[in-house]
Every structure is written in structure tokens, then in C-alpha cells.
Design an enzyme around this catalytic site. Structure first.
Site, PDB file in Angstrom:
ATOM      1  N   SER A  37     123.760 -26.936   2.541  1.00  0.00           N
ATOM      2  CA  SER A  37     123.373 -26.982   3.950  1.00  0.00           C
ATOM      3  C   SER A  37     124.601 -27.213   4.820  1.00  0.00           C
ATOM      4  O   SER A  37     125.559 -27.877   4.408  1.00  0.00           O
ATOM      5  CB  SER A  37     122.399 -28.149   4.138  1.00  0.00           C
ATOM      6  N   LYS A  61     123.181 -33.386  -0.603  1.00  0.00           N
ATOM      7  CA  LYS A  61     123.736 -32.028  -0.681  1.00  0.00           C
ATOM      8  C   LYS A  61     125.242 -32.096  -0.947  1.00  0.00           C
ATOM      9  O   LYS A  61     125.782 -31.337  -1.756  1.00  0.00           O
ATOM     10  CB  LYS A  61     123.454 -31.258   0.618  1.00  0.00           C
ATOM     11  N   TYR A  65     119.657 -37.466   3.006  1.00  0.00           N
ATOM     12  CA  TYR A  65     119.386 -36.072   2.601  1.00  0.00           C
ATOM     13  C   TYR A  65     120.687 -35.270   2.594  1.00  0.00           C
ATOM     14  O   TYR A  65     121.018 -34.593   1.623  1.00  0.00           O
ATOM     15  CB  TYR A  65     118.374 -35.412   3.553  1.00  0.00           C
ATOM     16  N   ARG A  80     118.233 -37.373  19.629  1.00  0.00           N
ATOM     17  CA  ARG A  80     117.802 -37.832  18.307  1.00  0.00           C
ATOM     18  C   ARG A  80     119.036 -38.345  17.553  1.00  0.00           C
ATOM     19  O   ARG A  80     120.082 -37.688  17.546  1.00  0.00           O
ATOM     20  CB  ARG A  80     117.170 -36.653  17.552  1.00  0.00           C
ATOM     21  N   ASN A 101     107.090 -28.270  -8.505  1.00  0.00           N
ATOM     22  CA  ASN A 101     106.112 -29.341  -8.771  1.00  0.00           C
ATOM     23  C   ASN A 101     105.117 -29.506  -7.628  1.00  0.00           C
ATOM     24  O   ASN A 101     104.322 -30.443  -7.632  1.00  0.00           O
ATOM     25  CB  ASN A 101     106.813 -30.677  -9.045  1.00  0.00           C
ATOM     26  N   TYR A 108     123.439 -23.117   4.105  1.00  0.00           N
ATOM     27  CA  TYR A 108     122.576 -22.497   5.116  1.00  0.00           C
ATOM     28  C   TYR A 108     122.776 -23.205   6.446  1.00  0.00           C
ATOM     29  O   TYR A 108     122.868 -24.428   6.509  1.00  0.00           O
ATOM     30  CB  TYR A 108     121.096 -22.648   4.784  1.00  0.00           C
TER      31      TYR A 108
END
Ligand code: NAD
Ligand code: UD1
Length: 379
Positions: free
Chosen positions: A154, A184, A180, A322, A57, A208
Site C-alpha cells: 500500500s 504492510k 495496519y 482525520r 476465511n 496500491y
């Protein structure tokens, strides 16, 4: 061919009879195939003379002259045409028409939103797009008798690793730090349940590690929207002069040089991992594989390797950690080697050299340089 599904088809398809297509032959439907990993995988599939249909998309892919810019370049590189439909996987009637038009034997499902920080701000958008999008796809596959899916998972499903290297038996779903990552994990659980319920269904979950680099031509590569969230595209935008310096997130981790360690994987190796998984996607059941190199590199090692590849300085400053980052994460990918015959072959130097070739030839990715006075994306 380029068309939206709506333009292509004048009527809703009749629900076809359920016929299980052989997964090794036949057309491969690639969702999200205009994106970073998808476009590299489409290129490798075409090089293998596979029939490929892409749906995307374009929420995170640039439009070219008549189809996504990445796919126009894939066509130039392979000399083959890519059948493309501009559609959202949540649009079940449009997706069903694609299945009606093509004999899809296997789906490689890349389509997802992937920005970790944005997922914290907009969790519903992430669950809707990634989880509902996958369910919509699975509904249409069921309706059309396609029972073979390769899913982009992931390493994030491992959360904070309890031991290294991480193999596929490591617990998942614990201490995942963002929505996120949880999408998964949830999709993996849905696919496991589906394989229990439907003994003919095959799901290959590919976890991955950190995909980076670009095709050797330098004609396709990673083209993030706005400031990159991930290390390698940020480093390459600093090297090419789009950004003044890199912030290194944390210099006090329990790692050899104090910076975070990850398992960087060349995107071309990763694309080939999908090809290696195709035969497995003909075997019913749920098959799970890590795709990584097995080697960890620190942020400072990546900076050094990129300096060498580009011949450019990479100014950086070490700042606070982070939120959500782990110190070290790298894969045990021996199961993929044993069962799929796949092993990553390209080195960190190859990753940096190809990323630099892409970035230096395409300073603004697939887009034109920003207009005068528009500083977005520039140093
Ligand atoms: P990408 O954003 O470049 O590609 C994803 C593509 O999916 C984009 O072209 C986007 O336009 C499309 N898309 C998104 N939602 C869609 C929808 N509802 N319908 C149709 N198309 C849609 O990302 P990528 O880096 O190529 O990642 C591909 C997949 O791999 C994703 O599922 C991602 O979560 C997963 N993954 C990526 C990484 C990474 O570091 N790049 C790591 C682990 C897993
Ligand atoms: C991140 C996501 C992960 C996602 C993956 C691929 C988080 C917490 N994790 O993984 O869910 O699957 O991307 O999209 O966001 N770094 C810097 N400066 C930067 C960027 C990164 O120092 O500007 C460091 C990080 O702290 C880390 C390493 O570089 O140590 C790699 O970071 P990144 O490329 O974002 O990947 P991950 O954090 O492994």
C-alpha cells in the site's frame, strides 16, 4: 468446487520435494480472493484462461449459496468455475494440503485485515493476521517449493510524503500513522530479506494507491462491513440513501480546494496490474511497483464526479481533519509502465459510474436488506 480443506483431504500431505515451478504458467493461488480486489483479479485471471485456486476465511467476505457470493458472481460473469477453499492462511496444515492438491506456481497474496481505525484498537489482531499470516504462507511455500509471490502492499508505507509524486525510491516506514500500515511495511521488509537469503525467490511488491470503482457489470464491487472507512464507498452509500451525509475530513489542507488529494485507481485497472506483474514474478529478486494513475483528486472533486455519475445529491459537511491523514498523495507509476507495460486507463468518471452501477444494483452489497427495525447500515 467448494469444500473446506479439512473436508477435502483426509490426511496431512507428505512434504513434497522442492521443485521450483515456472511462475508464468501453472496455477495461481489467490489468498483473500473473495474480497474486493481479489474477486476482480480472479475474474481477470479467468478471462485470461489461467487456472485459479482461491483461499479465503471469509472474515471480510459474504458467504453465498455454496461459496463466497463474490466468487459465485465471478463464475456467472466468466462462465468458469472457481476452485475455492474456506481456510485461514494461518492454518499451515490446511494450506499445505492446497499446495499438495494443486501445482501452484505463483501466489497472489491479498489476505489481510485492512481497517485502519480497527488496527489502532486491535494491533495484535492486525500483526497476527497480516504479518503472521504472511509468514505462515511463506513457510508453506518454502515447504512446497513455490518461490513466487505477488504481495498487496500500500502507498501507506510511504507515511507522510516528502515530495510528490511519490516514486518507489521514496523512503518507507517513516511516520506511518497506524498499525495496519506498519504491517504492510514489516511484510515488505520480510520479503526483501527473503529475497536476499533465497536467490531463487521472487517477490513482487505492488503498492496500491486508492483502489475504487467496480466491475463494469455492476455485479461485483466493494462491500464494506459496517460504516465505510474510505471515501468512495461512503459517498456511494450516501448517494443510494443508506447514509444521510458525508463528513469531509478537513477543509484547510494546503491543496487547491482545502480538502485531501488522493490518487484514485479503478479496481479493474488494479486487477490488470496483477496480471501484468505475473511475468515479473518468475524473475528472482524483489521487484517493487507503485500502482496508481499519477493524478490527484480532492474530496470535493470526487463528490462532484459522483454526483454527475449517479444523478443524486451528495449532502456533506466539512468537519475536522482525520488523525493520520496527509494533505496530498499521488503516485509516480512510470516504473510499472516501463517494466510491466501496465498503465491505468480508466478515469475518475469511469470509477464513479461503475461504483454507482454496483451500489445502485446492490444497495446492501452482497447481503440481503437488513430486517425490519434493524437500522445498521441505513440512513
Ligand atoms: P478485502 O477485505 O475486501 O479482501 C481481503 C480478503 O482477505 C477478505 O475476503 C478476507 O475475508 C480475507 N482474509 C483476511 N484475512 C485472512 C486470513 N487470515 N486467511 C484467509 N483470508 C483472509 O480487502 P481488499 O480491499 O480487497 O484488499 C486486498 C489487499 O489489498 C489487502 O491486503 C489490503 O491490505 C490491500 N490494500 C487494499 C487497499 C484498499 O484500499 N482496498 C489499499 C492498499 C492495499
Ligand atoms: C486510507 C488509509 C490507508 C489505507 C487506504 C486504503 C488512513 C489514514 N489511511 O487511505 O492506510 O491504505 O485507506 O484502505 O486511514 N475522507 C473524507 N470522509 C470520509 C472518508 C475519507 O473526507 O468519510 C477523505 C480523507 O480524509 C482523504 C480522502 O477522503 O482525504 C481519502 O480517504 P480514504 O478513502 O480513507 O483513503 P486514504 O486516507 O488515502
Amino acid at each position: 468446487m467448494v469444500a473446506t480443506a479439512a473436508e477435502c483431504f483426509s490426511e496431512y500431505p507428505a512434504v513434497p520435494q522442492t521443485v521450483v515451478m515456472p511462475a508464468v504458467a501453472g496455477t495461481v493461488l489467490v489468498t483473500g480472493g473473495a474480497g474486493f480486489i481479489g474477486s476482480h483479479t480472479v475474474l481477470e485471471l479467468l478471462n485470461l484462461n489461467r487456472e485459479v485456486v482461491v483461499v479465503d476465511n471469509l472474515v471480510n467476505a459474504a458467504q453465498g449459496v455454496v461459496k463466497p457470493a463474490s466468487l459465485e458472481r465471478v463464475e456467472r460473469l466468466t462462465g468458469k468455475a472457481v476452485t475455492f477453499y474456506s481456510l485461514d492462511v494461518l492454518d499451515k496444515p490446511a494450506l499445505a494440503k492446497v499446495f499438495k492438491q494443486h501445482e501452484i506456481s505463483t501466489v497472489i497474496h491479498f489476505a489481510a485485515l485492512k481497517a485502519v481505525g480497527e488496527s489502532v484498537e486491535k494491533p495484535l489482531a492486525y500483526y497476527r493476521n497480516n504479518v503472521n499470516g504472511t509468514i505462515a504462507l511463506l513457510d508453506v511455500m518454502e515447504e512446497c517449493g513455490c518461490k513466487s509471490l505477488i504481495f498487496s502492499s500500500s502507498a501507506t508505507v510511504y507515511g507522510s510524503p516528502q515530495s510528490l509524486p511519490v516514486d518507489e525510491t521514496h523512503p518507507t516506514g517513516v511516520a506511518i500513522t497506524n498499525p495496519y500500515g506498519r504491517t504492510k511495511f514489516v511484510i515488505e521488509e520480510i520479503l526483501k530479506d527473503l529475497c536476499v537469503a533465497d536467490k531463487e525467490f521472487s517477490a513482487v511488491l505492488l503498492r496500491y494507491f486508492n483502489p475504487v470503482g467496480a466491475h463494469a457489470s455492476g455485479d461485483i464491487g466493494e462491500d464494506p462491513n459496517g460504516p465505510p472507512n474510505n471515501l468512495m464507498p461512503y459517498v456511494s452509500q450516501v448517494a443510494v440513501g443508506r447514509r444521510p451525509k458525508l463528513q469531509v475530513f478537513g477543509g484547510d489542507y494546503d491543496t487547491p480546494d482545502g480538502t485531501g488529494v488522493r490518487d484514485y485507481l479503478h479496481v479493474v485497472d488494479l486487477a490488470k496490474g496483477h496480471l501484468a506483474a505475473l511475468p515479473k514474478s518468475a524473475e528472482p529478486g524483489c521487484h517493487i511497483y507503485n500502482l496508481g494513475t499519477g493524478s490527484g483528486f480532492s474530496v470535493l472533486q470526487v463528490i462532484e464526479a459522483f454526483k454527475k455519475a449517479s444523478g443524486r445529491d451528495i449532502p456533506y459537511e466539512v468537519v475536522a481533519r482525520r488523525a493520520g491523514d496527509v494533505a496530498s498523495l499521488y503516485a509516480d507509476s512510470s516504473k510499472a509502465e516501463r517494466e510491466l507495460g501496465w498503465r491505468a486507463e480508466l478515469t475518475l468518471d469511469d470509477m464513479c459510474a461503475s461504483a454507482w452501477r454496483w451500489q445502485s444494483r446492490n444497495k446492501y452489497g452482497f447481503s440481503a436488506p437488513p430486517a425490519e427495525g434493524d437500522t445498521n447500515g441505513r440512513a
